[in-house]
Design a protein around this motif. Structure first.
Motif, mmCIF file in Angstrom:
data_model
loop_
_atom_site.group_PDB
_atom_site.id
_atom_site.type_symbol
_atom_site.label_atom_id
_atom_site.label_comp_id
_atom_site.label_asym_id
_atom_site.label_seq_id
_atom_site.Cartn_x
_atom_site.Cartn_y
_atom_site.Cartn_z
ATOM 1 N N UNK A 1 28.153 70.209 -0.084
ATOM 2 C CA UNK A 1 27.548 69.295 0.884
ATOM 3 C C UNK A 1 27.827 69.838 2.282
ATOM 4 N N UNK A 2 26.940 69.505 3.214
ATOM 5 C CA UNK A 2 27.077 69.990 4.584
ATOM 6 C C UNK A 2 28.293 69.341 5.238
ATOM 7 N N UNK A 3 29.122 70.156 5.884
ATOM 8 C CA UNK A 3 30.285 69.656 6.618
ATOM 9 C C UNK A 3 29.854 69.188 8.006
ATOM 10 N N UNK B 1 30.791 70.455 10.784
ATOM 11 C CA UNK B 1 30.466 71.662 11.553
ATOM 12 C C UNK B 1 29.074 72.169 11.174
ATOM 13 N N UNK B 2 28.782 72.147 9.871
ATOM 14 C CA UNK B 2 27.465 72.597 9.432
ATOM 15 C C UNK B 2 26.352 71.732 9.990
ATOM 16 N N UNK B 3 26.582 70.426 10.009
ATOM 17 C CA UNK B 3 25.575 69.519 10.561
ATOM 18 C C UNK B 3 25.280 69.867 12.010
ATOM 19 N N UNK B 4 26.329 70.146 12.774
ATOM 20 C CA UNK B 4 26.158 70.484 14.191
ATOM 21 C C UNK B 4 25.445 71.821 14.374
ATOM 22 N N UNK B 5 25.660 72.742 13.439
ATOM 23 C CA UNK B 5 25.016 74.049 13.564
ATOM 24 C C UNK B 5 23.570 74.032 13.090
ATOM 25 N N UNK B 6 23.305 73.339 11.984
ATOM 26 C CA UNK B 6 21.982 73.399 11.361
ATOM 27 C C UNK B 6 20.974 72.515 12.089
ATOM 28 N N UNK B 7 21.314 71.217 12.222
ATOM 29 C CA UNK B 7 20.429 70.252 12.877
ATOM 30 C C UNK B 7 18.967 70.483 12.485
ATOM 31 N N UNK C 1 22.010 74.035 3.502
ATOM 32 C CA UNK C 1 23.470 73.900 3.454
ATOM 33 C C UNK C 1 24.215 74.916 4.302
ATOM 34 N N UNK C 2 23.520 75.922 4.816
ATOM 35 C CA UNK C 2 24.168 76.880 5.689
ATOM 36 C C UNK C 2 25.016 77.897 4.959
ATOM 37 N N UNK C 3 26.005 78.445 5.662
ATOM 38 C CA UNK C 3 26.871 79.500 5.150
ATOM 39 C C UNK C 3 27.968 78.881 4.293
ATOM 40 N N UNK C 4 28.101 79.375 3.067
ATOM 41 C CA UNK C 4 29.105 78.829 2.151
ATOM 42 C C UNK C 4 30.508 78.962 2.736
ATOM 43 N N UNK C 5 31.258 77.874 2.651
ATOM 44 C CA UNK C 5 32.626 77.881 3.132
ATOM 45 C C UNK C 5 32.766 77.727 4.631
ATOM 46 N N UNK C 6 31.642 77.771 5.336
ATOM 47 C CA UNK C 6 31.672 77.602 6.792
ATOM 48 C C UNK C 6 30.887 76.352 7.205
#
Length: 556
Positions: free
Chosen positions: A446-448, A450-456, A430-435
């Motif tokens: 849930x992944x936003x 932006x998060x989807x683009x960063x995590x991949x 899920x990455x960084x909370x709130x980001x």
């Protein structure tokens, strides 16, 4: 290319100049991720404790929820189930890396992530791993070519994803020792020093090994094999919800087709190719290979195979398969099933939840379930188990000379295998909370976008065992766990899963074509069943099948 050149390419004897030339091709359609450099090695230190319950308190809370919201498995090859998320634990107690650079190559199913300079997730991942994490992502459709070329370059990454099913040519370098033998580090007793790796089930370790060695960390998957996903609401409409033999199954299929349960023309089954395996399991055929009278026997050579394929033909002749069943892709199967064009199709065990959701979007009353196989005669059936893993994360032999470095890389993989309900697992997913994530209507993160683009697929080279948890449909987790237990109770392995046949690799295309051609001709009536199967067996044996049997038998 002559034989020596082929051997040299697979053995990785290309020089640095060749690597640079190759990279100009490999990076087209893939991406090489590079960050700033790391620091010198440093002593192993404990991680900073995050604000979670202590291990003792988390365990007590979890124990109190058993049978309520937590349904632990009593079998290491059966997935745990949840109806609500438990308290998070901290699963990694030591800083994984020593501060230097770590390179990796893995298969990818998504676009390239946001570049390092704008990617907070990537920078945070580096911080938590305490390394300069650089990963090359090989798109899935070109993974075999890129994996082979990269290994041949001689300039290989520290961690290398090996997917032998998708890239069978890699078996030669595996056999030649291109990857570090991790058996001393990851035998059942030794892997306890990597707590998250120790949670991977025994089937995954056994089935992913080759030549008697552990050559990589398996990416665990359900040990249940492919299953028949079917519309139970349609079965209820025709009054046959629990067929127990072939005649009841045939009648159910006919009645569903006649009823047009969603008010449109429908068929009983989608693609015939994977669906036929369900019929084979009804006839208790072996999982590809089995033993008969002490001899390794391919399933088409078993005496009941003629009856099994005759049954598939009977259903085809009755018009119970969709007209596109010989040509439809799996993506078309999923889409057509969700839209109500047919009642049942075959998919992976854990694909059910997504298919239920897809069908409910079109028809909220759709109820897609797994129908376990039953004996054609009302007796027991078998279930063809899966391997329990999807590729392995290996350490090339050039990187495995230093045991300290090997352990560092294994600690990194241990972090990437953090359990779903752990601080580390939540960050990886899920990455960084709130980001990178946001709270949904149910209050869960849930992944936003932006998060989807960063995590991949930054950390996709390894993963934890799956869990059965569906926040949008909580009861589904325990239900699927019970289904998995039922399937594994009747489950049988392919005894050749972790064996290697050079003939099977070299002749795989020809043998697959023989199987496909004879099956098609028999089902469509161009060959009589009995004579067609006899010729099928003969053609296969003479085209390498007997040599494959011999090579497998020697290893058994």
């Amino acid at each position: 290319m002559d034989n020596q050149s082929k051997h040299d390419e697979l053995s990785g004897v290309y020089n640095r100049r060749r690597f640079i030339q190759m990279m100009s091709t490999v990076t087209t359609g893939s991406v090489l991720l590079a960050a700033c450099g790391g620091s010198d090695n440093q002593p192993l230190t404990k991680t900073t404790h995050v604000n979670t319950l202590s291990q003792k308190d988390a365990r007590a809370t979890l124990d109190a929820s058993v049978g309520k919201t937590y349904f632990p498995s009593d079998d290491p090859n059966v997935l745990d189930a949840y109806t609500a998320p438990p308290p998070l634990i901290q699963s990694v107690q030591y800083v994984p890396g020593h501060g230097g650079k770590v390179t990796a190559f893995t298969i990818s199913f998504h676009p390239a992530p946001t570049p390092y300079g704008q990617n907070k997730y990537w920078r945070e991942l580096n911080k938590r791993l305490n390394v300069d994490w650089q990963v090359m992502l090989g798109p899935s459709d070109t993974y075999p070519e890129k994996a082979t070329a990269l290994l041949a370059s001689g300039d290989v990454p520290d961690i290398f994803y090996v997917g032998l099913d998708g890239a069978p040519a890699l078996i030669t370098p595996v056999k030649q020792g291109a990857f570090t033998d991790l058996t001393p580090y990851l035998s059942e007793s030794a892997r306890k020093q990597f707590p998250n790796l120790a949670k991977i089930g025994p089937d995954a370790w056994k089935n992913s090994s080759r030549f008697g060695k552990i050559f990589g960390v398996p990416r665990p998957r359900s040990t249940a094999g492919e299953v028949l996903c079917i519309r139970r609401d349609w079965m209820q409409k025709v009054g046959i919800t629990d067929p127990k033999n072939l005649d009841e199954f045939f009648k159910m299929a006919q009645e569903i087709q006649k009823a047009k349960p969603d008010g449109q023309q429908t068929w009983a089954f989608g693609s015939i190719s994977p669906t036929r395996d369900f019929f084979y399991q009804m006839y208790r055929l072996p999982n590809k290979w089995g033993m008969q009278n002490g001899k390794l026997t391919y399933y088409i050579e078993m005496p009941q195979f003629k009856d099994a394929i005759a049954t598939v033909k009977r259903f085809w002749d009755a018009g119970l398969f969709h007209p596109d069943s010989f040509t439809a892709t799996q993506a078309q199967n999923k889409s057509d099933h969700a839209s109500g064009k047919f009642a049942a199709y075959v998919d992976g065990f854990t694909a059910l939840s997504g298919q239920r959701a897809n069908a409910k979007k079109i028809n909220p009353k759709a109820d897609v379930v797994i129908l376990p196989p039953f004996g054609y005669d009302g007796g027991a059936a078998v279930h063809w188990k899966g391997g329990g893993y999807y590729g392995v994360a290996s350490i090339p032999i050039q990187k495995g000379g230093d045991s300290g470095r090997v352990k560092e890389l294994l600690r990194i993989l241990d972090y990437l295998c953090a359990p779903t309900f752990s601080v580390e697992g939540q960050f990886l997913a899920l990455g960084i909370d709130g980001w990178d994530n946001e709270k949904g209507p149910n209050g869960l993160k849930k992944v936003s976008d932006r998060g989807q683009n960063e995590i991949q697929d930054m950390a996709y080279i390894a993963n934890a065992p799956q869990v059965l948890y569906y926040p949008d449909e909580p009861p589904l987790g325990p239900a699927l766990q019970n289904t998995q237990r039922q399937l594994l109770k009747m489950g049988i392995d392919d005894p050749t899963t972790n064996l290697v046949s050079e003939t099977a690799r070299l002749q795989s295309a020809k043998l697959s074509q023989i199987d496909s051609d004879h099956f098609l001709r028999i089902i469509k009536g161009d060959e009589p069943v009995s004579a067609g199967v006899d010729q099928w067996i003969k053609d296969r044996q003479q085209s390498g099948g007997d040599k494959v049997r011999q090579e497998f038998t020697q290893q058994l």
